[in-house]
Enzyme design. Sequence first.
Site, PDB file in Angstrom:
ATOM      1  N   LYS A  57      -1.241  -9.339   3.487  1.00 59.15           N
ATOM      2  CA  LYS A  57      -0.523  -8.796   4.636  1.00 59.15           C
ATOM      3  C   LYS A  57      -1.359  -7.717   5.296  1.00 59.15           C
ATOM      4  O   LYS A  57      -1.971  -6.907   4.608  1.00 59.15           O
ATOM      5  CB  LYS A  57       0.832  -8.225   4.187  1.00 59.15           C
ATOM      6  CG  LYS A  57       1.624  -7.522   5.308  1.00 59.15           C
ATOM      7  CD  LYS A  57       3.082  -7.318   4.964  1.00 59.15           C
ATOM      8  CE  LYS A  57       3.404  -6.138   4.106  1.00 59.15           C
ATOM      9  NZ  LYS A  57       3.020  -4.835   4.688  1.00 59.15           N
ATOM     10  N   GLU A 108      -1.398  -4.929   8.857  1.00 61.28           N
ATOM     11  CA  GLU A 108      -0.641  -4.313   9.937  1.00 61.28           C
ATOM     12  C   GLU A 108      -1.381  -4.587  11.230  1.00 61.28           C
ATOM     13  O   GLU A 108      -2.565  -4.280  11.340  1.00 61.28           O
ATOM     14  CB  GLU A 108      -0.528  -2.797   9.689  1.00 61.28           C
ATOM     15  CG  GLU A 108       0.251  -2.489   8.426  1.00 61.28           C
ATOM     16  CD  GLU A 108       0.349  -1.005   8.116  1.00 61.28           C
ATOM     17  OE1 GLU A 108      -0.011  -0.167   8.976  1.00 61.28           O
ATOM     18  OE2 GLU A 108       0.796  -0.671   7.005  1.00 61.28           O
ATOM     19  N   ASP A 139       0.841  -1.200   0.000  1.00 57.21           N
ATOM     20  CA  ASP A 139       0.000   0.000   0.000  1.00 57.21           C
ATOM     21  C   ASP A 139       0.880   1.256   0.000  1.00 57.21           C
ATOM     22  O   ASP A 139       0.370   2.373  -0.090  1.00 57.21           O
ATOM     23  CB  ASP A 139      -0.996  -0.011   1.172  1.00 57.21           C
ATOM     24  CG  ASP A 139      -0.335  -0.023   2.523  1.00 57.21           C
ATOM     25  OD1 ASP A 139       0.894  -0.251   2.604  1.00 57.21           O
ATOM     26  OD2 ASP A 139      -1.052   0.190   3.533  1.00 57.21           O
ATOM     27  N   SER A 140       2.209   1.054   0.037  1.00 64.44           N
ATOM     28  CA  SER A 140       3.143   2.158  -0.235  1.00 64.44           C
ATOM     29  C   SER A 140       2.861   2.752  -1.617  1.00 64.44           C
ATOM     30  O   SER A 140       3.334   3.847  -1.924  1.00 64.44           O
ATOM     31  CB  SER A 140       4.591   1.677  -0.159  1.00 64.44           C
ATOM     32  OG  SER A 140       4.788   0.527  -0.963  1.00 64.44           O
ATOM     33  N   GLU A 191       9.071  -3.833  10.661  1.00 63.43           N
ATOM     34  CA  GLU A 191       9.528  -2.589  10.047  1.00 63.43           C
ATOM     35  C   GLU A 191      10.074  -1.644  11.118  1.00 63.43           C
ATOM     36  O   GLU A 191       9.401  -1.374  12.113  1.00 63.43           O
ATOM     37  CB  GLU A 191       8.360  -1.916   9.297  1.00 63.43           C
ATOM     38  CG  GLU A 191       8.733  -0.564   8.720  1.00 63.43           C
ATOM     39  CD  GLU A 191       7.735  -0.012   7.705  1.00 63.43           C
ATOM     40  OE1 GLU A 191       6.811  -0.741   7.288  1.00 63.43           O
ATOM     41  OE2 GLU A 191       7.885   1.157   7.329  1.00 63.43           O
TER      42      GLU A 191
END
Length: 274
Positions: free
Chosen positions: A122, A124, A55-56, A191
């Site tokens: 994925k 978060e 989603d970057s 991260e």
Amino acid sequence: MYGNHSTQPARKPVTLRRLAKMKAEGEKIACLTAYDASFAQVVDAAGTDLVLVGDSLGMVIQGHATTVPVTMDDMVYHTRCVAQGLSTTFLVADMPFLSYSDPVRAVDNAGRLMQAGAAMVKLEGAAGQAEVISAMAGQDIPVCAHLGLRPQSVHKAGGFRVQGREDTAAAAMQADARALVEAGADLLLLECVPRDLAERITREAPVPVIGIGAGPGVDGQILVLYDMLGIPPGPKPRFVRDFMADADDVPAAIAAYVQAVKSGDYPAPEHGFE
Ligand SMILES: Nc1nc(=O)c2c([nH]1)NC[C@@H]1CN(c3ccc(C(=O)N[C@@H](CCC(=O)O)C(=O)O)cc3)CN21
Ligand SMILES: CC(C)C(=O)C(=O)O
Ligand SMILES: [Mg+2]
């Protein structure tokens, strides 16, 4: 078709089993993001093990200051594009902000990404996401849990900051990692985490752990493709290395990254946090 002139021997598709075997045997897992079919083809041909449709893309493709504006439709579109360009690389797609706010929504949205070509999704999360992860695991959807700096929480965290520096925060992250694996996570991503903490979590985790700004003691590394090609202007996060600087062209830069991860040459101490 260009892109098919590789002299490399054909590679079998990378699977979850293969990633687990790499952890067990100590072979480093080389990962990159990609957002379109052309780059996906180059990343695949370079022998990258795992590609993330991150989603970057909200930042590097759409030009936003954060990943928060990214929608499910955006992620499905880019996942389809990347899937077209891959032959053997394991494809992971990010669940965007609020797309996994309850188990039903999470399973529906993960299903869209799997049907667009992902082999894993994925999200978060901290221990609070255990229920969502177990609902996905219950539908046989492979899940990666992203811990540490969680960009979707930027407005709550007050910026993109290293996580787990204090003892209590470090202990909480270790407990979160345990809880999410227990709930069914098949992969962890850390991260911006101090190297010693990342190493402890990796040693304890029964599943592979991928790091970005998490030091060398994890099972694999990931970078945003545009960052390692030196594209974004201005100051860059500490963990970024520009592989274009010493390469003749883009395929060579990506191949050099894969090689540097496999050999342990990347990350160097200056790419991590104490
Ligand atoms: N182009 C790009 N690269 C990324 O790695 C990335 C994205 N976009 N978008 C989503 C998240 C956001 N990320 C970020 C963004 C900024 C920092 C950063 O400024 N880090 C500081 C550390 C600050 C501290 O010490 O707490 C650094 O110096 O690395 C880190 C990760 C990682 N992800
Ligand atoms: C930086 C990586 C891990 C990510 O989540 C993304 O690209 O969105
Ligand atoms: Mg992401």
